[in-house]
Design an enzyme around this catalytic site. Structure first.
Site, short mmCIF file in Angstrom:
data_model
loop_
_atom_site.label_atom_id
_atom_site.label_comp_id
_atom_site.label_asym_id
_atom_site.label_seq_id
_atom_site.Cartn_x
_atom_site.Cartn_y
_atom_site.Cartn_z
N HIS A 25 86.93 41.07 65.24
CA HIS A 25 86.25 40.34 66.32
C HIS A 25 86.49 41.02 67.67
O HIS A 25 86.68 40.34 68.68
CB HIS A 25 86.74 38.89 66.42
CG HIS A 25 86.68 38.12 65.14
ND1 HIS A 25 85.90 38.47 64.07
CD2 HIS A 25 87.32 36.99 64.76
CE1 HIS A 25 86.06 37.59 63.11
NE2 HIS A 25 86.91 36.69 63.49
N HIS A 79 90.93 28.61 53.65
CA HIS A 79 90.14 28.92 54.86
C HIS A 79 88.89 29.68 54.42
O HIS A 79 88.98 30.61 53.62
CB HIS A 79 91.00 29.78 55.78
CG HIS A 79 90.38 30.18 57.07
ND1 HIS A 79 89.35 29.49 57.67
CD2 HIS A 79 90.67 31.22 57.92
CE1 HIS A 79 89.04 30.09 58.81
NE2 HIS A 79 89.82 31.15 58.98
N GLU A 81 86.74 31.44 56.41
CA GLU A 81 86.33 32.66 57.11
C GLU A 81 86.29 33.80 56.09
O GLU A 81 87.13 33.89 55.19
CB GLU A 81 87.26 32.98 58.29
CG GLU A 81 86.66 34.09 59.14
CD GLU A 81 87.26 34.26 60.53
OE1 GLU A 81 88.32 33.66 60.81
OE2 GLU A 81 86.66 35.00 61.33
N ASP A 83 87.03 36.83 55.75
CA ASP A 83 88.13 37.73 55.38
C ASP A 83 88.98 37.13 54.26
O ASP A 83 89.75 37.84 53.61
CB ASP A 83 89.00 38.12 56.59
CG ASP A 83 89.41 36.96 57.47
OD1 ASP A 83 88.76 35.91 57.43
OD2 ASP A 83 90.40 37.11 58.22
N HIS A 144 92.49 28.50 61.93
CA HIS A 144 91.81 28.86 63.14
C HIS A 144 90.34 28.41 63.19
O HIS A 144 89.66 28.57 64.20
CB HIS A 144 91.99 30.38 63.27
CG HIS A 144 90.88 31.29 63.55
ND1 HIS A 144 90.32 32.19 62.70
CD2 HIS A 144 90.24 31.44 64.73
CE1 HIS A 144 89.40 32.88 63.29
NE2 HIS A 144 89.31 32.47 64.51
N ASP A 163 95.90 31.73 57.97
CA ASP A 163 95.94 32.49 59.22
C ASP A 163 97.24 32.25 60.01
O ASP A 163 97.72 33.15 60.72
CB ASP A 163 94.76 32.11 60.13
CG ASP A 163 93.47 32.86 59.77
OD1 ASP A 163 93.55 33.87 59.05
OD2 ASP A 163 92.40 32.43 60.23
N TYR A 191 98.48 38.80 67.32
CA TYR A 191 97.59 37.96 66.52
C TYR A 191 97.46 36.57 67.15
O TYR A 191 96.37 36.03 67.33
CB TYR A 191 98.15 37.85 65.10
CG TYR A 191 97.26 37.13 64.13
CD1 TYR A 191 96.33 37.82 63.37
CD2 TYR A 191 97.35 35.76 63.97
CE1 TYR A 191 95.50 37.16 62.49
CE2 TYR A 191 96.52 35.09 63.08
CZ TYR A 191 95.61 35.79 62.34
OH TYR A 191 94.78 35.15 61.47
N HIS A 222 97.55 37.18 56.22
CA HIS A 222 97.53 38.51 56.85
C HIS A 222 98.97 38.99 57.06
O HIS A 222 99.82 38.23 57.54
CB HIS A 222 96.86 38.46 58.22
CG HIS A 222 95.42 38.07 58.21
ND1 HIS A 222 94.44 38.84 57.62
CD2 HIS A 222 94.78 37.00 58.75
CE1 HIS A 222 93.26 38.25 57.78
NE2 HIS A 222 93.44 37.13 58.45
FE1 FEO Z 1 90.29 32.88 60.44
FE2 FEO Z 1 91.91 35.48 58.77
O1 FEO Z 1 90.50 34.34 59.28
#
Ligand code: FEO
Length: 394
Positions: A25, A79, A81, A83, A144, A163, A191, A222
């Protein structure tokens, strides 16, 4: 063959390592990214999260080392998202009868919108027995996205936090104590500053909901797993989510003919002379996401731009827009807006307005200097800094 890594008896890391990704992003990821997913080999073979779509093959290869993916019976999507959910359609194809759960209603709706797959909703307090273990779900909205949740496995003491507590840090090591802790903490802070910072109140709620758990590992989606420095990262999240600041200054500037730069240097030197650690950052040469890393716990923030074509410099506008988007709580920070101009002090004034709108406690009216700042002008800047420090400490 890519290795799956056993992080606890019968629990395997099966994610993907994105060594060369340098942007998430627009936030620079100089150490790459990992997309962590976890396979639990219990009576019900369970997968916690998936990976980015471009890592589907790598992810499925790691699972296949341990079990035929067709044998997966439960998929927990903490989540949506992409990724973390990008490989969900592949898992759905390989294990079409697997039960898929996500937080209700946001996660269920988001999976339908992204993939057209209908899944089961779970809420805080819900749990699913998978044999020797029971997985418990805690919704953590906005940490997030609206759908975020974490999964708690009390039998192993593992919090699958998605996240939260993550870092963009690609490594073959899977644990905090196998890596340079300074680098892990730096990446966790970067992060937080660039992804999680807008959601301090929601982080506080999530921390309260997780309080009292006997956590032995925090396994984020992550970066590396926290097992030896859990107290430290929880303490950092407590500080960051309550916008605590340290006695330090960040001076961010752009300059055309060095007048604004001279002002920035004078401000920086004044902080240092007063015993406040300070960092001077030329926004032309430092990425905005790295500036946020420096700025997120700074008590004093000074931003300077000359006037260029009736505006502040586009580099400064970009930085201030990015910071405004992250909406940090600046009520406990002192702001200084400054800059030079030739015939119209519009650039410095725009910087001031932006900082005021972001609720910085402005130390003085805008400091705009025509053409070249004189010795007297520079001395006045020192006095502004001294007064700003006195006021902040009062
Ligand atoms: Fe909110 Fe790692 O994605």
């Amino acid at each position: 063959m890519l290795n799956a890594i056993e992080i606890s008896p019968k629990i395997w890391w099966v994610g993907g390592i994105d060594w060369n990704e340098r942007s998430f992003h627009g936030y620079t990821t100089e150490q790459g990214i990992t997309y962590n997913a976890y396979l639990i080999m219990d009576e019900t073979v369970t997968l916690i999260d998936t990976a980015k779509a471009t890592f589907t093959d790598e992810f499925v290869q790691r699972i296949s080392q341990i079990v035929d993916p067709a044998k997966i019976e439960l998929v927990v999507t903490n989540h949506v998202e992409m990724d973390h959910s990008g490989s969900l359609p592949k898992i759905h194809e390989l294990a079409p009868n697997a039960r898929i759960v996500a937080s209700a209603p946001a996660g269920v709706n988001e999976i339908r919108a992204h993939y057209g797959i209908e899944v089961e909703g779970v809420k805080t307090g819900d749990s699913i027995s998978i044999g020797a273990r029971t997985l418990h779900f805690v919704q953590t909205p906005m940490v997030h996205w609206p759908d975020n949740m974490v999964t708690w496995c009390p039998e192993d003491g593992i919090l699958f936090s998605n996240d939260a507590f993550g870092q963009h840090y690609a490594t073959t090591k899977r644990f905090d104590d196998e890596c340079d802790l300074c680098e892990v903490m730096k990446q966790a802070k970067k992060y937080y500053a660039n992804i999680v910072w807008p959601y301090g109140a929601q982080v506080q709620k999530a921390m309260a909901a997780l309080g009292g758990l006997d956590i032995k590992m925090i396994a984020p989606s992550h970066g590396v797993i926290w097992r030896s420095h859990i107290a430290e990262i929880l303490e950092k999240y407590q500080a960051w989510s309550t916008y605590q600041t340290e006695e330090k200054a960040v001076v961010v500037f752009d300059s055309m003919w060095h007048s604004t730069e001279a002002m920035a240097r004078e401000i920086t030197d004044a902080f240092i002379r007063e015993g406040v650690p300070a960092k001077l950052i030329d926004v032309k040469h430092t990425h905005i996401s790295d500036i946020m890393l420096e700025l997120c716990d700074a008590r004093y923030v000074a931003c300077g731009s000359p006037t260029l074509n009736s505006n502040m410099m586009p580099t400064m506008a970009s930085f201030l827009t990015y910071m405004r988007g992250l909406s940090p709580n600046n009520s406990q920070r002192t702001g200084i807006a400054f800059g030079s101009y030739g015939w119209a002090p519009l650039g410095p004034k725009q910087v001031f307005t932006e900082m005021e709108n972001m609720k910085f406690q402005m130390a003085s009216p805008v400091i705009a200097q025509q053409w070249i700042p004189s010795e007297e002008n520079l001395a006045a800047l020192q006095e502004t800094v001294v007064k700003a420090i006195e006021d902040a400490r009062a």
